[in-house]
Design an enzyme around this catalytic site. Structure first.
Site, PDB file in Angstrom:
ATOM      1  N   LYS A 197       0.838  -1.199   0.000  1.00 10.84           N
ATOM      2  CA  LYS A 197       0.000   0.000   0.000  1.00 10.84           C
ATOM      3  C   LYS A 197       0.873   1.249   0.000  1.00 10.84           C
ATOM      4  O   LYS A 197       1.684   1.446   0.893  1.00 10.84           O
ATOM      5  CB  LYS A 197      -0.919  -0.019   1.223  1.00 10.84           C
ATOM      6  CG  LYS A 197      -1.872  -1.213   1.235  1.00 10.84           C
ATOM      7  CD  LYS A 197      -2.678  -1.295   2.505  1.00 10.84           C
ATOM      8  CE  LYS A 197      -1.819  -1.609   3.709  1.00 10.84           C
ATOM      9  NZ  LYS A 197      -2.617  -1.884   4.928  1.00 10.84           N
ATOM     10  N   THR A 229      -8.506  10.528   9.122  1.00  8.49           N
ATOM     11  CA  THR A 229      -9.166   9.300   9.558  1.00  8.49           C
ATOM     12  C   THR A 229      -8.129   8.255   9.961  1.00  8.49           C
ATOM     13  O   THR A 229      -6.947   8.392   9.673  1.00  8.49           O
ATOM     14  CB  THR A 229     -10.032   8.726   8.433  1.00  8.49           C
ATOM     15  OG1 THR A 229      -9.201   8.479   7.290  1.00  8.49           O
ATOM     16  CG2 THR A 229     -11.141   9.695   8.055  1.00  8.49           C
ATOM     17  N   GLY A 231      -7.911   3.667  10.506  1.00  8.40           N
ATOM     18  CA  GLY A 231      -8.602   2.424  10.197  1.00  8.40           C
ATOM     19  C   GLY A 231      -8.713   2.114   8.724  1.00  8.40           C
ATOM     20  O   GLY A 231      -9.419   1.167   8.333  1.00  8.40           O
ATOM     21  N   THR A 232      -7.991   2.875   7.877  1.00  6.39           N
ATOM     22  CA  THR A 232      -8.084   2.608   6.436  1.00  6.39           C
ATOM     23  C   THR A 232      -7.500   1.241   6.079  1.00  6.39           C
ATOM     24  O   THR A 232      -8.036   0.537   5.226  1.00  6.39           O
ATOM     25  CB  THR A 232      -7.359   3.707   5.636  1.00  6.39           C
ATOM     26  OG1 THR A 232      -6.020   3.849   6.137  1.00  6.39           O
ATOM     27  CG2 THR A 232      -8.081   5.033   5.766  1.00  6.39           C
ATOM     28  N   GLY A 233      -6.379   0.871   6.738  1.00 13.46           N
ATOM     29  CA  GLY A 233      -5.782  -0.435   6.454  1.00 13.46           C
ATOM     30  C   GLY A 233      -6.685  -1.577   6.873  1.00 13.46           C
ATOM     31  O   GLY A 233      -6.814  -2.583   6.155  1.00 13.46           O
ATOM     32  N   CYS A 234      -7.315  -1.433   8.027  1.00 12.03           N
ATOM     33  CA  CYS A 234      -8.262  -2.458   8.504  1.00 12.03           C
ATOM     34  C   CYS A 234      -9.424  -2.600   7.531  1.00 12.03           C
ATOM     35  O   CYS A 234      -9.810  -3.710   7.145  1.00 12.03           O
ATOM     36  CB  CYS A 234      -8.801  -2.083   9.887  1.00 12.03           C
ATOM     37  SG  CYS A 234      -7.553  -1.825  11.165  1.00 12.03           S
TER      38      CYS A 234
END
Length: 285
Positions: A197, A229, A231-234
């Site tokens: 990523k 923000t 939590g984008t990877g989750c």
């Protein structure tokens, strides 16, 4: 259409939805008190994409976007028990891991996944959560080593960001050519497909590279500015898992997941507070 016919149509639709059994995915990750990352983000993503989500909680994290206050790990025994009791009752068709918190938990998770996959092949997406979005370290070096030796070899897909890739390879990943080299090197090292990523790179697009089946595939989307923000990877890895459990190919799963997380960022929630504002992904996209 007459009112009685409309009622019958609605009732039929509801009964059909209640009678269908959605695919089941399991997330093994931490609990985020702000509900923007961890198992909460995974469950929101699964639900949004038509998947029934199960959870095995590895730790409880007191956090808000940008700040990890405290982490309390579960025991390795209760993590293992959560997974085993779920596997006895539900047709788990894909698994993803997030924050595993300790070397003991990583070892326990690897053992139980080996046991589960002896009878049936279950796709495993490993999001190697090592550092929080805020920059706080989340894993000790001994735990990272167990990731490499016990869990990564079981993975269908590993989804490191640039910082995690640099930690695993011992060298910086700072541009597109080094991303491609890193994705190939990580795949060779761990025997799994790699989605590297590139969201931390400067540029007008967020570019991710998949090394799978001996080739590189690019997934790109415009950067969304001004949304702090977490939590984008989750969310991204959960959306990929949802695609796999729904029968999509790896490439199609990633393509849909990239679009989902991009829209979740763009349509983010925002609340004002005493020191400014707090943001969260919008999983209802």
């Amino acid at each position: 259409m007459k009112r009685s016919q409309a009622r019958a149509t609605i009732a039929s639709t509801i009964n059909h939805r209640l009678s269908t059994s959605p695919p089941v995915a399991l997330t093994i990750a931490g609990s985020d008190s702000s509900a923007g990352a961890g198992v909460q983000a995974d469950l929101k993503t699964f639900s949004a994409l038509g998947v029934y989500g199960l959870t095995a909680v590895t730790c409880v994290v007191a956090e808000t976007p940008g700040k990890v206050s405290r982490i309390e790990p579960m025991s390795a025994e209760i993590v293992r028990e959560q997974i085993e009791v779920l596997a006895k009752s539900f047709p788990i068709a894909a698994i993803k891991t997030g924050l595993l918190c300790s070397s003991e938990i990583i070892a326990a998770v690897a053992r139980v996944i080996v046991s589960l996959t002896r009878k049936i092949e279950i796709p495993l997406v490993v999001d190697p959560v090592m550092v929080a979005t805020s920059g706080d370290p989340l894993l000790r070096p001994d735990a990272i080593k167990l990731y490499e030796t016990k869990l990564f070899p079981l993975a269908t897909l590993i989804t490191p960001n640039l910082d995690e890739a640099a930690r695993l390879l011992g060298e910086k990943v700072q541009d597109r050519p080094s991303m491609e080299r890193a994705a190939r090197a990580l795949s060779k090292k761990y025997g799994a497909s790699i989605l590297l990523k590139g969201g931390h790179l400067a540029g007008i697009k967020a570019i991710d590279l998949l090394f799978h089946g001996g080739k590189i595939t690019e997934f790109a989307a415009p950067f969304v500015r001004g949304a702090a923000t977490h939590g984008t990877g989750c969310t991204y890895s959960a959306a990929i898992t949802a695609g796999l459990v729904s029968g999509l190919s790896l490439e199609a799963s990633i393509k849909r997941a990239k679009k989902f997380v991009t829209v979740a960022i763009r349509k983010h929630h925002r609340w004002k507070n005493r020191v400014g504002a707090v943001y969260a992904l919008n999983h209802l996209v």
